[in-house]
Scaffold this active site. Structure first.
Site, PDB file in Angstrom:
ATOM      1  N   ARG A 101       0.838  -1.199   0.000  1.00 23.50           N
ATOM      2  CA  ARG A 101       0.000   0.000   0.000  1.00 23.50           C
ATOM      3  C   ARG A 101       0.869   1.242   0.000  1.00 23.50           C
ATOM      4  NH1 ARG A 101      -3.673   0.890   4.582  1.00 23.50           N
ATOM      5  NH2 ARG A 101      -1.906   0.148   5.800  1.00 23.50           N
ATOM      6  N   SER A 166       7.160  -5.050   7.373  1.00 22.41           N
ATOM      7  CA  SER A 166       6.692  -5.876   8.494  1.00 22.41           C
ATOM      8  C   SER A 166       7.329  -7.259   8.540  1.00 22.41           C
ATOM      9  CB  SER A 166       5.174  -5.973   8.426  1.00 22.41           C
ATOM     10  OG  SER A 166       4.678  -4.673   8.400  1.00 22.41           O
ATOM     11  N   ASP A 219       4.941  -2.944  11.359  1.00 22.16           N
ATOM     12  CA  ASP A 219       3.502  -2.620  11.352  1.00 22.16           C
ATOM     13  C   ASP A 219       2.903  -2.528  12.760  1.00 22.16           C
ATOM     14  OD1 ASP A 219       3.798  -5.365  11.635  1.00 22.16           O
ATOM     15  OD2 ASP A 219       2.324  -5.917  10.114  1.00 22.16           O
TER      16      ASP A 219
END
Ligand code: BGC
Length: 484
Positions: A101, A166, A219
């Protein structure tokens, strides 16, 4: 554009429609005994939950003392808290799940955040190919995002980007680190032991994308920061999605291995708790878990993650169903071509099956017959499948509770008002995952915990959190400059 996305939400999701295994009309004693054995193997009793929690706290203490322990307990270099008054515009790149994203984050003060985001699917071949190609892809996505949203960079200036990566990365500064290992099906070569930020910055520079990687964030750390932006009592950020992990706020004197300075007395720790119990001393591993682990791209690693996370629950369930089929206790011993393939039983199907409250389990039937191509199923088959699904799902939630209880006990945070921000598809969509966790916490701390501790969905927290981290990095940099 969406505004203030990091709000605690009451989640309008289905509850588990529990099927009592003793109410099933079994086709034979052998089938009844097989289900009873599974119930026993997959039930995390209150005593076991507490024992796991105690063992987990021991692991936390070891990890705070020195590097290289099973719980990595990585100092995030994120110090200080946000109070919602901060303003500014940042870019975030979030890599570590199914999609990548790119998010543009605009903080307008008063706890308000505006975001615009685009998701890009990461091809499986990129996940296991050459790391350079993966990072080139990231740079291309950011470049096309800037185009799409007409974000123009003037002259020599650069946009500051928070990079949520992450995976277990041992940080050496707010925007430097080395990858310890890949997880969640990623295995791109050439990055373990190297700095992901250097790879990303290099990819930007080669393409002349005017972006500077200002912060590197896990994350969980991003989720904690994002949730804290409008829940100041936040003590923990947790991901229960494709993978699982947690971050919490620790007092610096308790981080014995920390040799850096400190401008404040606390720091966010990325625990990497998915790696818990590599030694296999306490987790109730079954042969179905062992099979999954052996066939994974990272055998003997991320043992707790493989019992909790969304990437794996469907596959554990599939392993159990295949075993029952081989023993001719399910589907009359027949397997469908689809179920015979690895990873075909998706965790999303489990959510649907858990919520199936129809007397004939026709929602479950649809998944088995229309999606997984079984030519026919009996009610007994569907009841057995539902029972297996419930066992695997509930075990995952209770193991998550054990880890979260460990953090709450270690910090003492459960004794006062404390918020836990959680992101990820399991927490968002899986029926009763949140109530199972809360029940587990109550078993450990008593009913008082329900008054003090709240669990909230920190939706898209990792993207916003990366931007907040870039902001904190800028704050620290300007403080350092004015101190010198
Ligand atoms: C990674 C963690 C991450 C978690 C949730 C794990 O596989 O090692 O760094 O926080 O997944 O995305």
């Amino acid at each position: 554009m969406s505004s203030t996305p990091i709000a605690s939400k009451i989640i309008p999701k289905a509850a588990r429609a529990h099927l009592d295994p003793t109410s099933i009309e079994y086709t034979s004693d052998k089938q009844r005994n097989a289900v009873a054995a599974l119930v026993q193997e997959f039930t995390v009793t209150p005593q076991l939950l507490k024992d796991i929690k105690d063992n987990f706290i021991g692991g936390m203490q070891k990890g705070l003392k020195k590097d290289g322990e099973t719980l990595a307990m990585i100092p995030s270099y994120v110090m200080g808290r946000l109070d919602g008054t901060e303003v500014g515009s940042y870019l975030a790149l979030d890599v570590g799940g199914t999609n990548l994203r790119v998010v543009s984050v605009h903080l307008t003060g008063g706890g308000h955040i505006n975001t615009r985001q685009t998701k890009y699917r990461i091809d499986e071949s990129l996940k296991v190919g050459d790391a350079k190609a993966l990072f080139d892809f990231m740079a291309v996505c950011v470049d096309s995002f800037l185009d799409e949203h007409e974000i123009v960079v003037r002259g020599d200036s650069q946009i500051e980007l928070g990079f949520t990566f992450s995976f277990p990365v041992l940080q050496t500064s707010i925007n430097r680190g080395t990858l310890i290992s890949w997880t969640k099906g990623f295995n791109a070569h050439g990055l373990v032991g190297k700095d992901p930020v250097a790879f990303l910055q290099d990819a930007f520079n080669r393409r002349h994308v005017h972006v500077r990687v200002a912060a590197l964030v896990n994350d969980t750390v991003g989720t904690l920061l994002a949730y804290a932006y409008n829940h100041p009592e936040t003590v923990m950020g947790v991901i229960l999605g494709t993978g699982c992990n947690g971050a919490y706020i620790e007092k610096i004197p308790k981080i014995e291995k920390w040799k850096g300075g400190a401008i404040v007395d606390e720091m966010i720790i990325n625990m990497e708790f998915g790696a818990f119990d590599k030694e296999r001393t306490i987790l109730p591993l079954t042969m179905f878990d062992n099979k999954l682990d052996r066939k994974s791209v990272n055998p003997n690693k991320q043992i707790l993650e493989k019992m909790i996370a969304g990437m794996y629950l469907g596959e554990i369930t599939r392993n159990i169903l295949l075993n029952l089929i081989d023993r001719r206790l399910l589907f009359e011993g027949n397997v469908s071509a689809d179920l015979n393939q690895m990873w075909t039983f998706e965790t999303a199907y489990m959510s649907t099956i858990e919520a199936d409250n129809t007397p004939t389990l026709h929602v479950t039937r649809k998944i088995l017959e229309s999606t997984l191509s079984f030519s026919s199923t009996t009610l007994n088959d569907r009841q057995i499948v539902k029972t297996v699904v419930e066992l695997v799902g509930k075990r995952a939630a209770r193991l998550s509770a054990a880890a979260m209880a460990g953090i709450l006990e270690h910090t003492g945070a459960w004794k006062q008002k404390a918020a836990i921000g959680i992101d990820g598809s399991l927490f968002e969509f899986y029926p009763s995952f949140d109530t199972d966790i809360m029940d587990g916490l109550e078993e450990v701390f008593g009913s008082e915990v329900r008054q003090n501790v709240s669990l909230g969905l920190a939706q898209d927290g990792s993207g916003v959190g990366a931007a907040l981290c870039a902001l904190l990095a800028a704050k620290h940099a300007s403080k350092d400059a004015s101190d010198n």
